[in-house]
Each structure stands twice: as C-alpha cells, then as structure tokens.
Enzyme design. Structure first.
Site, short mmCIF file in Angstrom:
data_model
loop_
_atom_site.label_atom_id
_atom_site.label_comp_id
_atom_site.label_asym_id
_atom_site.label_seq_id
_atom_site.Cartn_x
_atom_site.Cartn_y
_atom_site.Cartn_z
N HIS A 238 5.87 3.22 0.82
CA HIS A 238 4.66 4.07 0.70
C HIS A 238 4.31 5.10 -0.28
CE1 HIS A 238 1.90 6.79 3.52
NE2 HIS A 238 1.40 6.12 2.58
N HIS B 277 4.53 10.26 1.40
CA HIS B 277 5.20 8.88 0.74
C HIS B 277 6.58 8.80 0.65
CE1 HIS B 277 1.50 9.27 -2.20
NE2 HIS B 277 1.32 8.19 -1.31
N PHE B 278 7.20 7.73 0.44
CA PHE B 278 8.58 7.37 1.29
C PHE B 278 8.98 6.26 1.21
CE2 PHE B 278 5.84 6.07 5.67
CZ PHE B 278 6.83 4.92 5.29
N HIS C 185 -4.14 1.92 9.79
CA HIS C 185 -3.57 2.18 8.53
C HIS C 185 -1.12 3.62 9.01
CE1 HIS C 185 -4.25 6.80 8.13
NE2 HIS C 185 -3.48 6.20 7.07
N MET D 24 8.77 9.08 10.11
CA MET D 24 9.89 8.88 10.51
C MET D 24 11.01 9.14 11.36
SD MET D 24 10.53 12.16 7.80
CE MET D 24 10.13 13.57 8.49
N HIS E 253 -4.35 1.01 1.32
CA HIS E 253 -5.42 2.14 3.09
C HIS E 253 -6.31 2.31 2.68
CE1 HIS E 253 -0.71 2.89 3.66
NE2 HIS E 253 -1.40 4.20 3.42
N GLY F 70 -1.14 8.54 12.08
CA GLY F 70 -2.80 9.19 12.51
C GLY F 70 -1.88 10.15 12.93
#
Lengths: 486, 138
Positions: free
Chosen positions: A240, A208-209, A409, A386, A334, A412
């Site tokens: 996210h 998460h970011f 999404h 990132m 997602h 991966g």
C-alpha cells in the site's frame, strides 16, 4: 441514545441513506451514503455529512454525491467519497482525488503456507524493512535523472519493468495496465519534479505498508482460484503506497491554480479545498495531464516495491520466484479521477469519476478489466488495519448502476491520530500485535500508535455493507502475520 | 492562557490553531506548529537558514502557500525549521527567514509526515490579536 443523523438522512433501505438536497442550499444532487444503522451511530460526525453535501455543489455532478461505508471526515471531499461529473459541462477537482494521487494497493500471491513462513517471519519482516526504503524522509535506492522521471510520468509501471524490476505479466494485472494515458510532464511543476526524483521507490510513512498475510476465509473458492488464491493458510503480500511527495506537490500546485480558476469561471463553492475547473478548460485539462503523471509515478513506485518484496522472499526462503509462485494478483488505485462511460436514464454519458478513498469495482465482462478476470469481475483489494483483516472482493453490476463502478477502499479511521496517540503508545501497539502473532517493524513508533487497530473502524463491517448492498462481493479474507510500516 | 499554537483534532488529519499579537507572529507560530508535528522542536538547533518570499491572492491563500513552501523545503532539503523572522507581511505578500537544521536521524525522531496544508477549515482572524487555523493532510 439520540441519533443526530436521524434528522438529516432519509432511509432508502438498510444500507442506503440519502442526504436530500434540502439539507443544504446549493446542492444540485442528493447525497447517498452506504452504511448500516449501527455504523451511522458509530461514525456520526456532522462534518462528514456536510462534506458529502458540499461535493453535491460541483458543477455537472450527476446522480448523487456518494459515500462508501468507510467514509470519514477528510478535507474538501470526504474520504470514501465518489463523485461523477459530466465531461461536456462538468468540473474536475484535484481535492476530489487528494494529495496522494493514485495511492493504491497491490496484491501478490505465493505458493507458501503459514507453516512455512511463521518460523522465518522475524527475519522476513526485518529483511523487507531493510530492502524497501520506508519512513519519513527516506530516499529511494533508485537514482533517476529528471529526464528519466519524465519517462516514468509517461510510461508508468512499464518503465520499471523495462529496467528489470518485475515482468510484463505484472502490468497486465494492474489497473489501466499501470499507465494512464494523457500524461504530460510539461504540466508538472519543477517543484513536484524535485520532490519526485529522490522519492521514487519509497514506501513513505503514515498508513503505507507492506504486509505479509495469510488467507483466513474463502467466500468464493472458484473466483479465488482464478486469482491464484487456492486455500486457507496460503501466504499473500499486500503493498500500500502512492505517488509520494511528487503527487502531493501536484495536488498542492493545482488546488492553488484551480482556486484562481474558480473565480474566472464564476463557480461558487462552499469549501475552497473543492477548487475545480471545467474539464474542458485549459486548467482542467492541465490538471488531468499532471494527475496522470502522478498516477504513473505511483504505479512505477509499487512496481519497484513489488520487485524488492520478491527479492527479499527469494533470499529468505532460498527459492526462485517461480518456485515461490510470486505472481501479482492485481493492483488498484483508490485516489484518482477517471474518464469513464455510464448509461444514465438510458443514455450513454461520458463522466469524470472522482474516487477519493474509493476503489473501482467493475463487473464481469467489462472491457477495461484484464482478460484473465473478464469472467469473474475486477478484483477489489481492501486493506484493513494492521491488527485485523484485509479483504479481496470483486466488482459488480450493481456498482456500475449505483456507484459509478466503485466500492470502499479500507476500514476508514474512527479515531483521530492525536486521540490514537493519547490512548496508546507505539511500543504497546507493537507488543499487542506480537501477542496476536503479528510481527511489526516501523520507521517511527509514533506512526505505529497512530495506526493502531483501535483507531480504525472494523473493516469486516465495512466490507459486509458493500457485500450486502451489492456494490462488491467478498471473495477472501486475510489476516496479517508480518507488517512493515513507514 | 498564553500559548503559541495548539493542535486541532480531526479524524483523518491534524490541524493547527496558531496565535499571535499580530499576523506575523501568528504566521510564525503556525509554521512552528507544523514542524512540531514532524519532530520535537527542542531537539532542533539553529544551524542553517533559508529565505522565503511568496505572493498570493489573499491572506488565507498566503498562509496555505507559506506552510506548503515549508513542507516543500522539508521534503526536498530535509530542513526542520524551528524559528522564523517574518520580515515583511501583508495580505498578499510574505518575506521571511526560517532557522533550523537538516534532519539527523541520530538526534531527531521523525513523527508525522505532512503531505500538504489544505484550504479546508482555513481561517485567518485578525480581531483581538491574531488567530489562524489550518488543516494539514497527514
């Protein structure tokens, strides 16, 4: 090099590969993987194909067990998996949504340019990190009672906006208007509520970011303009996160409950994590009501984080929100299961579409997308890793016909977390990113190493496949300049 | 080789294979394996304890519920457990006490967040000593 998948997959065209039902006894429909040949060589893992095949066992599944090009080995469902089941006689599976219910992405545009933001990027990233609670074990700044949590579960984003976090316009450009219907807090365990109360308004950890990014390439200027993305060098913000421990606990609870339901309904499954119940059974309905609560929690969570991101930009740049032009472009989930209508073999069918690491991608004209985007199609937000790129795309008619209105999404994972940590240390990752002009602030150095660029597939290749296969089309590419991670 | 648990590599997530002379030891080692993903157990002291009692329909579910209960305790109370006394254990019932301490950011570096234990690749093998395998969603 021998390509072990060659004995398994049947080539349909350059981007479509079928897993025939003969691959595994018990599959009621074939699998269909969207990938290029070079990517298949790269992502080869027998477990992925097994998982696509296992999903094809679900009672009531229609057409294909689908895999987007960012597919990788998950638990139960593959990540990047899409499965649609008939509402009248099919099942819903919590594992087909995942633990992080309504994990999703929100994109915000600004009037700022890279030249304006670069000189202040260190300060901006530090201030974002201070203002947005993140990292493992962090608690939110929001103090809610369990009663208020009940309102969050029912209202979603609107609850946050009513409390002064954001504005009505944000809700309009959020999938489901930030509120999934059918939520019933009575179907959520007290354990989930206990996990949910302190974690509301937190980013979390892992992948998460919040990312500050710059428009790097435009593929469709007209569509981009409709989204408020006008030019190269424009600064955007990508958020996210999902439903935190609240969603995790709901999934945990219902995988357990539906594991028992599987026995009662005499459903035979190749993997217990695929636990499911008929959609029209009390267990199936209870799960959907609890899942909607978590979906609404996640939208509320992203609404808070958007507000704090705005607050931080206002402080750092000394301008008002209007001057900064900080408008939300869109918000997609997602990890979700949704009841949607499709025409199959000329007949309208109501289906439960499971998207496990896949994004809805509805075409222009679809009634479920906000009016502002009715002419161009639904914005699809695809975060990469990132160090490289993220993409903005649009849904298409092909997606409606072939993938139950779904596309990829993200990039991966290509490398396991342990392997990523073995091959690079967090501090080195931060230095390597700094050398590429990306400022990173993370709660944990270990988590930074796990999320290194090298651990992911190339998102550009993933997005190109969806574009060429026609299940979404590229509008813009962005590159990060500042990232905060949990 | 004599080890309590090892990490199982998986593309998106992380698993644990835990060993023990009996099921109790394997369950305790699986739990220690879980917390070793979260932080360095050497930095954790035994200053508090919690009692846990669970029932499940079979031994595999019991293992998942045991680990998920610990994830829940960590997530809500911030307790990192490092040692376990398994007081009672059969295929459907578990009674245990876990010892550890609350997260203190000045001495514990938190590494990986664990969302839940899953049923994917779940194994409980009671032949030749015990071996249990579980995959976590990270």
């Amino acid at each position: 090099m021998a390509a072990p998948w060659k004995g398994i997959l049947k080539k349909i065209d350059d981007y479509r590969w079928e897993i025939p039902t003969s691959y595994k006894a018990g599959m009621s429909v074939p699998g269909l993987i969207f990938a290029s040949e070079s990517m298949l060589n790269h992502i080869w893992e027998e477990q992925v194909f097994q998982q696509v095949a296992n999903v094809a066992f679900l009672p009531g599944i229609v057409d294909h067990s689908l895999a987007m090009p960012d597919i990788h080995w998950g638990y139960g469902f593959p990540i990047g998996g899409v499965a649609a089941t008939r509402v009248k006689d099919g099942v819903v599976s919590p594992g087909g949504v995942g633990f992080d219910i309504n994990c999703g992405v929100r994109l915000v545009r600004t009037n700022l340019t890279e030249e304006e933001v670069r000189p202040k990027i260190e300060q901006l990233v530090n201030e974002l990190f201070i203002n947005i609670p993140s990292g493992l074990g962090s608690e939110g700044k929001i103090r809610t009672s369990e009663k208020e949590l009940g309102e969050v579960m029912i209202k979603g984003s609107r609850w946050a906006v009513e409390k002064g976090y954001g504005q009505a316009e944000d809700i309009i450009v959020t999938e489901e208007s930030g509120c999934m219907k059918g939520a019933n807090p009575d179907k959520v365990s007290s354990k989930a509520k206990k996990r949910g109360v302190p974690q509301l308004g937190t980013l979390g950890s892992g992948n998460h970011f919040v990312e500050v990014e710059v428009v790097d390439e435009l593929y469709d200027r007209e569509a981009a303009r409709a989204m408020g993305i006008e030019d190269l060098g424009q600064v955007l913000i990508l958020i996210h996160t999902g439903s935190r421990g609240f969603g995790h606990q709901i999934c945990t609870d219902y995988v357990g409950l539906l594991g028992e339901a599987v026995k009662r309904y005499g459903i035979s499954l190749p993997d217990r994590q695929l636990a499911c119940a008929p959609i029209n059974s009390p267990e199936g309905q209870d799960y959907l009501a609890a899942m909607a609560c978590a979906a609404n929690y996640a939208w509320t969570n992203r609404q808070f984080i958007l507000h704090w991101a705005r607050e931080t930009f206002i402080k750092v740049f000394g301008k008002s929100q209007e001057e900064l032009g900080m408008r939300q472009v869109y918000d997609v989930c997602h990890n979700i299961a949704k009841i949607e209508e499709y025409t199959i073999d000329g007949k309208k069918q109501t289906l439960c579409v499971h998207r496990k690491g896949a994004t809805r991608a509805f075409p222009a004209g679809h009634p479920d997308i906000p009016e502002v985007y009715r002419d161009i199609g639904q914005p699809v937000l695809i975060p990469g890793d990132m160090g490289r790129f993220s993409y903005v795309a649009l849904g298409t008619e092909t997606a409606m016909k072939e993938t139950f209105g779904s596309t990829c999404h993200g990039a991966g994972r290509a490398q396991s977390r342990a392997a990523a940590k073995r091959s690079q240390r967090g501090a080195d990752v931060a230095r390597a990113l700094a050398a590429r002009g990306i400022t990173v602030k993370a709660g944990s150095m270990a988590s930074l190493a796990e999320e290194a660029s090298e651990a992911y597939k190339d998102v550009s290749e993933v997005v190109d496949i969806t574009h060429k296969a026609g299940i979404s089309r590229k509008v813009a590419r962005t590159k990060p300049i500042g990232v905060i991670k949990g | 080789m004599n080890k309590d648990f090892e990490i199982l590599d998986h593309t998106a997530d992380v698993g644990i294979i835990a060993y023990g002379a009996d099921l109790s030891q394997a369950f305790a080692n699986a739990a220690r394996g879980l917390f070793s993903l979260i932080t360095e157990l050497d930095d954790v002291e035994e200053v508090t304890h919690r009692d846990i009692e669970l029932t499940a329909s079979d031994v595999e579910s019991l293992l998942v519920e045991w680990l998920n209960e610990l994830v829940y305790q960590f997530d809500t109370e911030g307790i990192i457990f490092k040692r376990f006394d398994i007081i009672q254990l059969n295929s459907t019932h578990l009674k245990a006490r876990g010892y550890g301490e609350k997260v203190d950011s000045s001495k514990h570096e938190l590494k990986t967040g664990v969302k839940a234990a899953t049923y994917h690749m779940l194994k409980v093998d009671k032949n030749n000593g015990c071996r249990v395998q579980v995959l976590f969603d990270i």
